[in-house]
Design a protein around this motif. Structure first.
Motif, PDB file in Angstrom:
ATOM      1  N   TYR A 175       8.012  35.203   5.256  1.00 54.78           N
ATOM      2  CA  TYR A 175       9.052  34.863   4.506  1.00 54.78           C
ATOM      3  C   TYR A 175      10.355  35.641   5.087  1.00 54.78           C
ATOM      4  CZ  TYR A 175       5.567  33.922   0.799  1.00 54.78           C
ATOM      5  OH  TYR A 175       4.487  33.421   0.380  1.00 54.78           O
ATOM      6  N   ASP A 232      12.598  21.614   1.036  1.00 56.83           N
ATOM      7  CA  ASP A 232      11.198  22.076   1.507  1.00 56.83           C
ATOM      8  C   ASP A 232      10.886  21.592   2.939  1.00 56.83           C
ATOM      9  OD1 ASP A 232       8.588  22.389   2.390  1.00 56.83           O
ATOM     10  OD2 ASP A 232       7.934  22.281   0.291  1.00 56.83           O
ATOM     11  N   TYR A 265      13.653  33.496   5.996  1.00 57.34           N
ATOM     12  CA  TYR A 265      14.351  32.889   5.078  1.00 57.34           C
ATOM     13  C   TYR A 265      15.416  33.777   4.199  1.00 57.34           C
ATOM     14  CZ  TYR A 265      11.587  29.072   6.025  1.00 57.34           C
ATOM     15  OH  TYR A 265      10.744  27.946   6.749  1.00 57.34           O
ATOM     16  N   ILE A 283      13.252  26.120   2.443  1.00 57.37           N
ATOM     17  CA  ILE A 283      12.079  26.931   2.032  1.00 57.37           C
ATOM     18  C   ILE A 283      10.876  26.182   2.870  1.00 57.37           C
ATOM     19  CG2 ILE A 283      13.061  27.736  -0.125  1.00 57.37           C
ATOM     20  CD1 ILE A 283      11.169  25.775  -1.540  1.00 57.37           C
ATOM     21  N   GLU A 319       2.950  32.033  -5.676  1.00 55.28           N
ATOM     22  CA  GLU A 319       4.001  31.478  -4.703  1.00 55.28           C
ATOM     23  C   GLU A 319       5.445  30.957  -5.347  1.00 55.28           C
ATOM     24  OE1 GLU A 319       3.636  31.767  -1.583  1.00 55.28           O
ATOM     25  OE2 GLU A 319       4.819  30.282  -0.411  1.00 55.28           O
ATOM     26  N   ARG A 320       4.961  30.480  -6.665  1.00 57.16           N
ATOM     27  CA  ARG A 320       6.266  29.958  -7.410  1.00 57.16           C
ATOM     28  C   ARG A 320       7.026  31.080  -7.692  1.00 57.16           C
ATOM     29  NH1 ARG A 320       6.377  29.798 -13.326  1.00 57.16           N
ATOM     30  NH2 ARG A 320       4.871  31.322 -13.040  1.00 57.16           N
ATOM     31  N   PRO A 362       7.399  27.004   1.742  1.00 53.48           N
ATOM     32  CA  PRO A 362       6.360  27.687   0.715  1.00 53.48           C
ATOM     33  C   PRO A 362       4.906  27.298   1.244  1.00 53.48           C
ATOM     34  CG  PRO A 362       7.279  25.958  -0.578  1.00 53.48           C
ATOM     35  CD  PRO A 362       8.067  25.787   0.677  1.00 53.48           C
ATOM     36  N   LEU A 367       7.580  23.413  -4.978  1.00 51.72           N
ATOM     37  CA  LEU A 367       9.314  22.957  -5.223  1.00 51.72           C
ATOM     38  C   LEU A 367       9.125  22.521  -6.847  1.00 51.72           C
ATOM     39  CD1 LEU A 367      12.128  22.771  -4.887  1.00 51.72           C
ATOM     40  CD2 LEU A 367      11.659  21.144  -3.260  1.00 51.72           C
ATOM     41  N   ILE A 407      14.129  32.672  -2.415  1.00 49.11           N
ATOM     42  CA  ILE A 407      15.254  31.684  -2.149  1.00 49.11           C
ATOM     43  C   ILE A 407      16.713  32.304  -2.001  1.00 49.11           C
ATOM     44  CG2 ILE A 407      16.769  29.935  -3.352  1.00 49.11           C
ATOM     45  CD1 ILE A 407      14.169  28.339  -4.015  1.00 49.11           C
ATOM     46  N   MET A 437       8.975  32.042  -4.720  1.00 50.95           N
ATOM     47  CA  MET A 437      10.117  31.462  -4.339  1.00 50.95           C
ATOM     48  C   MET A 437      11.360  31.398  -5.276  1.00 50.95           C
ATOM     49  SD  MET A 437       9.688  29.755  -1.655  1.00 50.95           S
ATOM     50  CE  MET A 437       8.522  30.824  -0.944  1.00 50.95           C
TER      51      MET A 437
END
Lengths: 275, 417
Positions: free
Chosen positions: A267, A197, A270, A170, A148-149, A172, A177, A156, A152
């Motif tokens: 997602y 977030d 975004y 975002i 997930e990191r 997530p 974050l 983003i 992002m």
């Protein structure tokens, strides 16, 4: 010794390790961990033990873990913490208990070639005993959070406002974050940016010097305000990006299954090119 | 003005899309002096509807071209819209896309206008402007134009992270037939120059730390698959040759998308050979990460990759005498050769078995595809029951158990011999 108690704590990282400290100090047998922000069923209310976060106690636990197993383990546990999964609190407790037990067990150390508990070439460290459920679970949750990191970092999309600020909102799956701030700070040093977030209602704001945590009065209304103050070129570049995205697609090779696997629908809201 | 740039972008992105390379990894350019961008592990910022990674702004500087290569959509004789970016337009697009976190950087290729040097000079100018005027440290991949001067190629290497020359057609005969203006030798010449420069600068860097970077992400190439009747053996042997002799970072395989009525080529409407392309990538991975040699996978008696099973399983079925492999004792290199076990599972198994003798239950949890691996392994409490069966039987068991996404397109899976 009290058997099968329910413990509540403030949900913070240091809170977790204060809790661990108290479990050892009072030899508690914990059957459930509840964050103080979560609603607790009324009938159970009487049986709950509250842990008050104490930085010093928490740091004693963390220091001891770090000395025996290295910073890599602390980082792995931090990822589990950020997953915010319902099972994460108990797993963290179980994992610490597992590692402390291994640190004391002389037979266990002898089983490992080189008998160094810390990570070593060839993955001899106990952190790599994937036959052990606790180890494997920590590793697997860590991998989900890490994915997930990474997403992002990829997904983003900044929009430029008329005062030069680049903004991205975002939401997530996990609280990643804190894990991506360094990446964006290293990359975008000459532009102000804000990554917010909306799910957890906090953001990271970079002002060309430092990154600070900020909380907007109302995350969603913030989005509405932003629409009237875009940079004059923002519409052009987001349009160019959408056109580019369509133009590089090879329609003879269409493969929506793979597309959705790589860019899951949740997602899309975004992503400039999928809006 | 903005309408024209939109049209140009569409034309020149569309023309660049057959170049499959989109890697942005392998370089480690730091963000210096408070500038813009850096490079590292490489990020796919999005994926197109055909499922391909979009990491870079991949465009042609122009699709005007003096050559007439039959397989190429930009060929001189093709009746299409032509366009050309100015250097500044490419720079602006790159910077503005990068600042919005759309991309990792720029992949700039071009049709050949006037001559090789004239074209190469402009590609270099874009990269130089990005680095010098905008302090841009993101990823830059430039196409090297065969025939460009050594000085220009050297300069390209100073600004770019990666350089590439596409071989396009895997065999020399095929190239002669489809691209009469080009020769294999004219492609090898710049690759050879770059290889030597990369080696020379990295040696120098060991002694003088301030030696400037030269194409730190190395060079790559691409071959078109299924346009010239080549076999898989041709392709894989060529790939291995270039990996070995030119120290390429990557060879890309691009299934031919029919774009021409030319009788030398598959006709329009012919399916893109995506399964074959996938098998070639799997073979490429086996060579780069699994320790396989090209001739173990394709050779004179077996020149074509199976479409219905992956090349690692294919190798295992032709070499049943190697199996079963003992999960708890075998070397890492052998564990890697077991179908159903990838690099990350293999590493975990080798780490975990130091603590416990592993059984099937551990393998499942760790992420091994036990439904395939079980025919080729032994572990605690488990011996394969069918290892004495002929390869064709094991293959049919595995195919019956797996819901392969390729079964629909590979109807010849049941061939018996």
């Amino acid at each position: 010794m009290r058997a099968g108690i329910i413990v509540t704590y403030d949900g913070s990282w240091l809170g977790v390790f204060t809790l661990v400290f108290q479990v050892y100090a009072h030899r508690w047998d914990v059957k459930e961990i509840v964050k103080s922000s979560e609603k607790v069923q009324a009938q159970l209310f009487a049986d709950i033990t509250t842990v008050i976060t104490d930085e010093q106690l928490a740091n004693r636990v963390l220091k001891s873990l770090r000395e025996s197993f290295g910073n890599e383990l602390i980082q792995e546990l931090y990822y589990v913490f950020l997953s915010e999964l319902p099972e994460a609190d108990l797993l963290l407790l179980k994992a610490v208990q597992f590692y402390f037990a291994k640190a004391k067990d002389p037979n266990y150390q002898k089983n490992i070639k080189g008998s160094n508990l810390r990570t070593q070439a060839g993955g001899g460290g106990v952190r790599h005993n994937y036959a052990e459920d606790t180890v494997l679970q920590v590793q697997q949750i860590g991998r989900s959070v890490s994915r997930e990191r990474h997403r992002m970092k990829a997904f983003i999309r900044f929009e430029k406002m008329n005062d030069g600020l680049y903004v991205a909102f975002i939401a997530p799956d996990f609280n990643v974050l804190p894990l991506i701030i360094k990446h964006f700070r290293d990359r975008y040093t000459d532009q102000c940016w804000l990554i917010y977030d909306v799910k957890r209602n906090f953001g990271a704001y970079y002002n060309l010097h430092t990154v600070e945590e900020i909380i907007l009065e109302d995350g969603d209304q913030g989005q509405a305000v932003r629409a009237i103050s875009w940079d004059a070129e923002e519409a052009l570049y987001s349009d160019l990006w959408k056109r580019y995205f369509r133009a590089v697609n090879i329609k003879e090779r269409k493969n929506m299954k793979l597309h959705i696997q790589e860019v899951p629908r949740r997602y899309w809201k975004y992503l400039t090119e999928k809006k | 003005m903005s309408d024209r740039i939109k049209e140009k972008l569409e034309i020149l992105a569309d023309a660049a899309k057959y170049d499959v390379s989109c890697s942005s990894s392998g370089s480690n350019r730091k963000n210096k002096n408070g500038g813009l961008g850096n490079t590292g592990a490489g990020i796919c910022h999005t994926y197109t509807e055909d499922g391909r990674c979009v990491s870079l702004l991949k465009i042609l500087l122009t699709n005007h071209c003096i050559y007439d290569c039959a397989y190429c959509v930009t060929r001189k004789s093709n009746d299409i819209k032509r366009a050309a970016f100015t250097v500044q337009e490419v720079v602006d697009l790159t910077i503005n896309f990068y600042r919005r976190n759309y991309i990792e950087g720029l992949f700039l290729s071009s049709g050949i206008f006037k001559n090789a040097d004239y074209t190469m000079e402009r590609l270099v100018l874009v990269a130089k402007k990005l680095r010098q005027e905008h302090n841009f440290n993101g990823y830059i991949h430039l196409k090297t134009i065969p025939g460009a001067s050594d000085e220009l190629m050297h300069e390209a290497g100073l600004w770019a992270d990666r350089l590439s020359v596409n071989l396009e057609i895997p065999t020399e005969e095929g190239l002669k037939l489809l691209a009469p203006d080009k020769t294999r030798a004219s492609m090898i010449q710049p690759m050879d120059y770059l290889k030597n420069e990369i080696i020379r600068t990295s040696e120098e860097k060991k002694i003088i730390r301030s030696t400037p970077k030269f194409a730190p992400a190395g060079q790559s190439t691409q071959m078109i698959i299924g346009a010239s009747g080549e076999t898989d053996q041709h392709i894989i042997k060529t790939a291995q040759y270039f990996y070995k002799n030119f120290q390429l970072k990557r060879v890309y395989y691009s299934g031919y998308v029919p774009i021409s009525m030319d009788s030398r080529l598959p006709s329009i409407g012919t399916a893109v050979p995506t399964v074959r392309e996938n098998r070639l990538y799997q073979t490429d991975w086996l060579m780069r990460f699994y320790g396989f040699k090209a001739n173990e996978i394709v050779n004179d008696s077996h020149p074509t990759l199976d479409l219905d099973i992956d090349p690692k399983l294919g190798w295992a079925l032709r070499n049943l005498h190697v199996f079963p492999i003992d999960i708890n004792r075998a070397d890492y290199a052998l564990i890697l050769r077991i179908p159903g076990i990838g690099v990350s599972s293999a590493k975990k198994l080798v780490a975990a078995r130091k603590f416990t003798a592993l059984g099937l239950e551990h393998l499942k949890k760790i992420g091994v595809a036990v439904n395939r691996a079980k025919y080729f392994i032994s572990c605690r409490g488990y011996l394969p029951t069918v290892s004495d069966k002929p390869a064709e039987r094991i293959k049919s068991y595995i195919l019956a158990e797996s819901a392969s996404k390729y079964l629909k397109v590979a109807p010849n899976q049941l061939s018996l011999f």
